[in-house]
Design a protein around this motif. Sequence first.
Motif, PDB file in Angstrom:
ATOM      1  N   GLY A 286       0.799  -1.218   0.000  1.00 12.48           N
ATOM      2  CA  GLY A 286       0.000   0.000   0.000  1.00 12.48           C
ATOM      3  C   GLY A 286       0.827   1.261   0.000  1.00 12.48           C
ATOM      4  O   GLY A 286       0.331   2.317   0.371  1.00 12.48           O
ATOM      5  N   TYR A 287       2.074   1.153  -0.413  1.00 10.38           N
ATOM      6  CA  TYR A 287       2.948   2.324  -0.499  1.00 10.38           C
ATOM      7  C   TYR A 287       2.837   2.933  -1.895  1.00 10.38           C
ATOM      8  O   TYR A 287       2.342   2.294  -2.830  1.00 10.38           O
ATOM      9  N   ARG A 288       3.294   4.158  -2.051  1.00 10.39           N
ATOM     10  CA  ARG A 288       3.177   4.801  -3.363  1.00 10.39           C
ATOM     11  C   ARG A 288       3.945   4.000  -4.407  1.00 10.39           C
ATOM     12  O   ARG A 288       4.957   3.367  -4.101  1.00 10.39           O
ATOM     13  N   PRO A 289       3.461   3.986  -5.648  1.00  8.30           N
ATOM     14  CA  PRO A 289       4.073   3.167  -6.696  1.00  8.30           C
ATOM     15  C   PRO A 289       5.573   3.417  -6.823  1.00  8.30           C
ATOM     16  O   PRO A 289       6.028   4.563  -6.851  1.00  8.30           O
ATOM     17  N   GLY A 290       6.322   2.340  -6.881  1.00  6.89           N
ATOM     18  CA  GLY A 290       7.770   2.421  -7.043  1.00  6.89           C
ATOM     19  C   GLY A 290       8.546   2.545  -5.758  1.00  6.89           C
ATOM     20  O   GLY A 290       9.759   2.347  -5.748  1.00  6.89           O
ATOM     21  N   ALA A 291       7.870   2.858  -4.642  1.00  6.20           N
ATOM     22  CA  ALA A 291       8.583   3.092  -3.388  1.00  6.20           C
ATOM     23  C   ALA A 291       9.292   1.842  -2.888  1.00  6.20           C
ATOM     24  O   ALA A 291      10.338   1.938  -2.226  1.00  6.20           O
ATOM     25  N   LEU A 292       8.740   0.664  -3.192  1.00  2.11           N
ATOM     26  CA  LEU A 292       9.326  -0.583  -2.706  1.00  2.11           C
ATOM     27  C   LEU A 292      10.126  -1.321  -3.764  1.00  2.11           C
ATOM     28  O   LEU A 292      10.683  -2.383  -3.490  1.00  2.11           O
ATOM     29  N   ASP A 293      10.189  -0.751  -4.959  1.00  2.18           N
ATOM     30  CA  ASP A 293      10.871  -1.460  -6.053  1.00  2.18           C
ATOM     31  C   ASP A 293      12.347  -1.681  -5.768  1.00  2.18           C
ATOM     32  O   ASP A 293      12.936  -2.697  -6.186  1.00  2.18           O
ATOM     33  N   ARG A 294      12.968  -0.752  -5.043  1.00  7.20           N
ATOM     34  CA  ARG A 294      14.400  -0.886  -4.781  1.00  7.20           C
ATOM     35  C   ARG A 294      14.694  -2.079  -3.872  1.00  7.20           C
ATOM     36  O   ARG A 294      15.842  -2.522  -3.765  1.00  7.20           O
ATOM     37  N   PHE A 295      13.669  -2.591  -3.222  1.00  8.06           N
ATOM     38  CA  PHE A 295      13.829  -3.782  -2.388  1.00  8.06           C
ATOM     39  C   PHE A 295      13.441  -5.059  -3.150  1.00  8.06           C
ATOM     40  O   PHE A 295      13.317  -6.120  -2.545  1.00  8.06           O
ATOM     41  N   GLY A 296      13.240  -4.933  -4.457  1.00  6.51           N
ATOM     42  CA  GLY A 296      12.839  -6.096  -5.235  1.00  6.51           C
ATOM     43  C   GLY A 296      11.405  -6.501  -5.009  1.00  6.51           C
ATOM     44  O   GLY A 296      11.067  -7.685  -5.083  1.00  6.51           O
ATOM     45  N   LEU A 297      10.527  -5.519  -4.760  1.00 11.09           N
ATOM     46  CA  LEU A 297       9.152  -5.828  -4.417  1.00 11.09           C
ATOM     47  C   LEU A 297       8.160  -5.407  -5.502  1.00 11.09           C
ATOM     48  O   LEU A 297       6.958  -5.290  -5.241  1.00 11.09           O
ATOM     49  N   SER A 298       8.626  -5.180  -6.723  1.00  8.28           N
ATOM     50  CA  SER A 298       7.683  -4.990  -7.823  1.00  8.28           C
ATOM     51  C   SER A 298       6.997  -6.327  -8.088  1.00  8.28           C
ATOM     52  O   SER A 298       7.534  -7.399  -7.750  1.00  8.28           O
ATOM     53  N   PRO A 299       5.808  -6.330  -8.666  1.00 11.22           N
ATOM     54  CA  PRO A 299       5.130  -7.603  -8.926  1.00 11.22           C
ATOM     55  C   PRO A 299       5.976  -8.574  -9.736  1.00 11.22           C
ATOM     56  O   PRO A 299       6.025  -9.778  -9.431  1.00 11.22           O
ATOM     57  N   GLU A 300       6.661  -8.060 -10.751  1.00  6.73           N
ATOM     58  CA  GLU A 300       7.461  -8.945 -11.604  1.00  6.73           C
ATOM     59  C   GLU A 300       8.632  -9.548 -10.843  1.00  6.73           C
ATOM     60  O   GLU A 300       8.931 -10.749 -10.969  1.00  6.73           O
ATOM     61  N   ALA A 301       9.301  -8.731 -10.031  1.00  7.48           N
ATOM     62  CA  ALA A 301      10.444  -9.230  -9.263  1.00  7.48           C
ATOM     63  C   ALA A 301      10.002 -10.238  -8.212  1.00  7.48           C
ATOM     64  O   ALA A 301      10.681 -11.248  -7.969  1.00  7.48           O
ATOM     65  N   LEU A 302       8.874  -9.989  -7.569  1.00 12.42           N
ATOM     66  CA  LEU A 302       8.360 -10.920  -6.570  1.00 12.42           C
ATOM     67  C   LEU A 302       7.979 -12.248  -7.208  1.00 12.42           C
ATOM     68  O   LEU A 302       8.300 -13.326  -6.684  1.00 12.42           O
ATOM     69  N   ALA A 303       7.296 -12.176  -8.352  1.00 10.92           N
ATOM     70  CA  ALA A 303       6.865 -13.402  -9.022  1.00 10.92           C
ATOM     71  C   ALA A 303       8.048 -14.209  -9.536  1.00 10.92           C
ATOM     72  O   ALA A 303       7.981 -15.442  -9.608  1.00 10.92           O
ATOM     73  N   GLU A 304       9.133 -13.528  -9.895  1.00  8.42           N
ATOM     74  CA  GLU A 304      10.313 -14.252 -10.366  1.00  8.42           C
ATOM     75  C   GLU A 304      10.902 -15.102  -9.235  1.00  8.42           C
ATOM     76  O   GLU A 304      11.386 -16.216  -9.468  1.00  8.42           O
ATOM     77  N   ARG A 305      10.846 -14.579  -8.014  1.00 10.85           N
ATOM     78  CA  ARG A 305      11.394 -15.318  -6.873  1.00 10.85           C
ATOM     79  C   ARG A 305      10.379 -16.265  -6.246  1.00 10.85           C
ATOM     80  O   ARG A 305      10.772 -17.238  -5.598  1.00 10.85           O
ATOM     81  N   ARG A 306       9.096 -15.985  -6.436  1.00 15.34           N
ATOM     82  CA  ARG A 306       8.040 -16.836  -5.881  1.00 15.34           C
ATOM     83  C   ARG A 306       6.983 -17.049  -6.968  1.00 15.34           C
ATOM     84  O   ARG A 306       5.935 -16.404  -6.990  1.00 15.34           O
ATOM     85  N   PRO A 307       7.241 -17.931  -7.932  1.00 10.70           N
ATOM     86  CA  PRO A 307       6.281 -18.172  -9.018  1.00 10.70           C
ATOM     87  C   PRO A 307       4.909 -18.569  -8.466  1.00 10.70           C
ATOM     88  O   PRO A 307       4.797 -19.261  -7.458  1.00 10.70           O
ATOM     89  N   GLY A 308       3.884 -18.082  -9.125  1.00  7.17           N
ATOM     90  CA  GLY A 308       2.528 -18.374  -8.708  1.00  7.17           C
ATOM     91  C   GLY A 308       1.977 -17.419  -7.670  1.00  7.17           C
ATOM     92  O   GLY A 308       0.839 -17.578  -7.212  1.00  7.17           O
ATOM     93  N   LEU A 309       2.743 -16.408  -7.303  1.00  7.57           N
ATOM     94  CA  LEU A 309       2.337 -15.465  -6.265  1.00  7.57           C
ATOM     95  C   LEU A 309       1.227 -14.542  -6.763  1.00  7.57           C
ATOM     96  O   LEU A 309       1.184 -14.176  -7.938  1.00  7.57           O
ATOM     97  N   VAL A 310       0.341 -14.155  -5.851  1.00  7.76           N
ATOM     98  CA  VAL A 310      -0.636 -13.095  -6.111  1.00  7.76           C
ATOM     99  C   VAL A 310      -0.108 -11.823  -5.475  1.00  7.76           C
ATOM    100  O   VAL A 310       0.153 -11.787  -4.266  1.00  7.76           O
ATOM    101  N   VAL A 311       0.071 -10.772  -6.280  1.00  9.36           N
ATOM    102  CA  VAL A 311       0.571  -9.487  -5.791  1.00  9.36           C
ATOM    103  C   VAL A 311      -0.540  -8.462  -5.951  1.00  9.36           C
ATOM    104  O   VAL A 311      -1.048  -8.243  -7.055  1.00  9.36           O
ATOM    105  N   ALA A 312      -0.929  -7.846  -4.849  1.00  6.05           N
ATOM    106  CA  ALA A 312      -2.005  -6.847  -4.849  1.00  6.05           C
ATOM    107  C   ALA A 312      -1.436  -5.502  -4.433  1.00  6.05           C
ATOM    108  O   ALA A 312      -0.739  -5.409  -3.417  1.00  6.05           O
ATOM    109  N   GLN A 313      -1.737  -4.472  -5.201  1.00 12.23           N
ATOM    110  CA  GLN A 313      -1.211  -3.144  -4.918  1.00 12.23           C
ATOM    111  C   GLN A 313      -2.344  -2.123  -4.879  1.00 12.23           C
ATOM    112  O   GLN A 313      -3.280  -2.178  -5.681  1.00 12.23           O
ATOM    113  N   VAL A 314      -2.252  -1.179  -3.943  1.00 10.72           N
ATOM    114  CA  VAL A 314      -3.200  -0.081  -3.892  1.00 10.72           C
ATOM    115  C   VAL A 314      -2.419   1.204  -3.683  1.00 10.72           C
ATOM    116  O   VAL A 314      -1.420   1.239  -2.953  1.00 10.72           O
ATOM    117  N   SER A 315      -2.845   2.259  -4.369  1.00 14.09           N
ATOM    118  CA  SER A 315      -2.200   3.565  -4.237  1.00 14.09           C
ATOM    119  C   SER A 315      -3.272   4.639  -4.305  1.00 14.09           C
ATOM    120  O   SER A 315      -4.443   4.368  -4.581  1.00 14.09           O
TER     121      SER A 315
END
Length: 459
Positions: A286-315
Motif C-alpha cells: 500500500g505504499y506509493r508506486p515504485g517506493a518498494l521497487d528498490r527492495f525487489g518488491l515490484s510484482p514482476e520481481a516478486l513473481a520471479e522469486r516466488r512463481p505463482g504469487l498473487v501481488v495486490a497493490q493499492v495507491s
Amino acid sequence: MTDIAYAWTALGGDPALVSRVTTVERPGALPARLPVRKLARACVGACALAAAELGAHRTGRAEVPGVRVDDGAVAAAFHSERLVRVDGRAPVSFAPLSRFWRTADGWVRTHANYPHHRARLLDALSLARDASPEDVAARLADRRALETEAAVYGAGGLAVALRDPDRWRATEQAADVAARPLVERVRLDTAPARVLPPLDPAAAPLLPAAGVRVLDLTRVLAGPVATRTLGLLGADVLRLDAPWLPELPDQHADTGFGKRSATLDLAVDRDAFEELLSAADVVVTGYRPGALDRFGLSPEALAERRPGLVVAQVSAWGAYGPWAGRRGFDSLVQVATGIATTEGSAGQPGALPAQALDHGTGYLLAAAVLRALTERSYDGGGRSVRLALARTALWLTDGIEPDRGTDGTPYDTPDPWLAETDSPLGRLRYALPAVNFTGGPASWSRPPVPWGTQRAAWA
C-alpha cells in the motif's frame, strides 16, 4: 447493469453469480450528494461474492453460497476507524494540522497525522516544528493553493489544492486515471501455484481463505481494510512495518483484527523477508508506486522469486501519469477530484460521510485477491491486481447513478452492528464485518495485538 454487477465484472467474475446476492437497503445510511451508499454496497457485495465463490470451490460445492449485503452493516464498517473504542476512549481521527485551509486564491487540504508528514509540511512552509494551527493559517492565507501544493509535495509532505470536477478532468492525471479499468488484472507467469487444500464442507464457519499466507505491507487505510478482510476469511495475515514507522495506535486497533504484527527492516533483514516470501501466497502493498521497487518488491520481481504469487497493490493516484509517485490519502483524493467541492456548501469545501474511497477500494482489493486465488486454482500462474483511490473516485462521481432509494428500514444508529471483545490492547468496541455469506464467519477469530510485538514468521 447494477453497481454490484459492474464491480463483479471488473473483477473478472462470472456475471451469472450476481444473482446470489441480496441486499437490505436502509435509507439514511452514508448520506451524501454523491451515491456513496451504492458504492459501498457494491464494493462489499462484490467482496462477499468473491469469498463465497472461493469457498464453494474449495469445498466442492456446486452452488455458491448466498450473499447478503445490509446497508446498516456496510455503513458501520465504513465508519470502523471512527467507531472503534479502546477501554471506552474515542479515537483521534485527524491531527490538528490535517484540515482545510484558506489560501489567497482558494483552499488547500493538508494531511499531517504522522509525525514525519507534519514535520515536512512545516518545513515546506518555513515554520518551526512547534508551530500552531494559527501559525499555519496565517502563513497559508498569503499563499496560492497550487503553489502550496507543489511546495509541500516537493518537501515530501502532503497538501492538495481544491479543484472542482471540471478542473480535475482537465488534468493529465485525470485522463490517465480514466483510461484505466476499475481493477487492473495482469497474469504474471504460468508457473504452478501452491495448491490450497480442500475445505471440509461441514466445517463452521466456512473460511474460504484458510491456509492462505498473506504478507501485509500496507498502511492507512485501504490496504489494511483489505488485509483485515482476508484475515476475517481465515488467511494467515502477517503485517510487516519498518521499525521506525509505527502505526497510529487507534488506526492499528481498528485494522489489526485477524492479523499478526511484526517489524522488519527490508534494507537489513532481507534473508528474513525472502524466507517469508518463499512460503507466501499473497503479497499486498500500500505504499506509493515504485517506493518498494528498490527492495525487489515490484510484482514482476516478486513473481520471479516466488512463481505463482498473487501481488495486490493499492495507491492513491495510480501507478501512471504525472502524479504516480505522489503520496496520498482518501481525504486528499476527495479534494483533488472535485468530490470536496460537490459535497461542500456556502463556499466551503466538504467531505464524504466516511473515508469511502479507502474502504471501498479496500474491499475491492480483497475481492481481487480472492478472485485471483480462485482463478489460480484452475490454471496456476501468478497474478497482479492493482487499484487506485482516484479510480474508485471516478466510479463514484461519473459511473454510479444517483441514489434515490427510499425503501427499507431507515438507518438511525450503528449499534446493531457493533460488538465488544477483550484484547491485549484493552477492551475494544468495534464494527462487525460487513462481508456476509451463508455459513461465513460472523467476526474475526483474533483481536489486534500491540503493534510490532510478534515475530516476523509464519504461524
